[in-house]
Design a protein around this motif. Sequence first.
Motif, PDB file in Angstrom:
ATOM      1  N   GLU A   1       1.080  -1.464  -0.106  1.00  0.00           N
ATOM      2  CA  GLU A   1      -0.304  -0.053  -0.247  1.00  0.00           C
ATOM      3  C   GLU A   1       0.744   0.998   0.063  1.00  0.00           C
TER       4      GLU A   1
ATOM      5  N   ILE B   1       2.084   1.896  -3.523  1.00  0.00           N
ATOM      6  CA  ILE B   1       0.740   1.813  -4.675  1.00  0.00           C
ATOM      7  C   ILE B   1       1.064   3.734  -3.898  1.00  0.00           C
ATOM      8  N   ASN B   2       1.176   3.790  -2.777  1.00  0.00           N
ATOM      9  CA  ASN B   2       0.580   5.745  -2.859  1.00  0.00           C
ATOM     10  C   ASN B   2       1.895   6.860  -3.132  1.00  0.00           C
ATOM     11  N   LYS B   3       2.732   6.115  -3.287  1.00  0.00           N
ATOM     12  CA  LYS B   3       4.254   6.376  -3.192  1.00  0.00           C
ATOM     13  C   LYS B   3       4.311   6.465  -5.137  1.00  0.00           C
ATOM     14  N   ASN B   4       3.720   5.923  -5.783  1.00  0.00           N
ATOM     15  CA  ASN B   4       3.489   5.923  -6.998  1.00  0.00           C
ATOM     16  C   ASN B   4       2.528   6.483  -7.310  1.00  0.00           C
ATOM     17  N   LYS B   5       1.556   6.993  -6.497  1.00  0.00           N
ATOM     18  CA  LYS B   5       0.363   7.501  -7.628  1.00  0.00           C
ATOM     19  C   LYS B   5       0.576   9.196  -7.409  1.00  0.00           C
ATOM     20  N   GLN B   6       1.489   9.294  -6.174  1.00  0.00           N
ATOM     21  CA  GLN B   6       2.407  10.988  -5.700  1.00  0.00           C
ATOM     22  C   GLN B   6       3.207  11.151  -6.712  1.00  0.00           C
ATOM     23  N   SER B   7       3.853  10.221  -7.250  1.00  0.00           N
ATOM     24  CA  SER B   7       4.780  10.723  -8.245  1.00  0.00           C
ATOM     25  C   SER B   7       4.148  11.369  -9.274  1.00  0.00           C
TER      26      SER B   7
END
Length: 152
Positions: free
Chosen positions: A143, A146-152
Amino acid sequence: MNQTSQQPRPQFKRRTIFIKKNLQLRYMMMIILSVLCGLAIMTFELTATLNDLFDTYPVLVQPIYDQFIPIAAGFFYKIAIYLLFVVLISAILSHKMAGPVYHFERVCKAIAKGDFSQRVHLRKGDQLTDLQEDFNAMMDRVEAEINKNKQS
């Protein structure tokens, strides 16, 4: 840590004994069959020993053989009660295994549908609690990625 790992664990109160009937019945049958095999071996050994004694000392053992039917009847009643306890205990043990498996399956299905916030929460005394901790730690990491990739 994220919010999902800080939430209190929900309390599970299972009301049914057979959560995963096939798994539990197979587990119970393995336990019951192993007990029956042990009883069969014990009975064979007892009758073989009595036969050897009767062949060696027929006069001394004859009173035992005369009382064999009443003794055997009491013995079989006790075995029936013992087997009833084995069935009950095996049902409880299988429940402790099937419940966690059921929860893992339910959470995995939710994750497969895209809900990565799902975690497994088992009751105290259930089996597979080490796996639960590792699984939840893995999902925290997934999770977070996933959150880190959404912010990138």
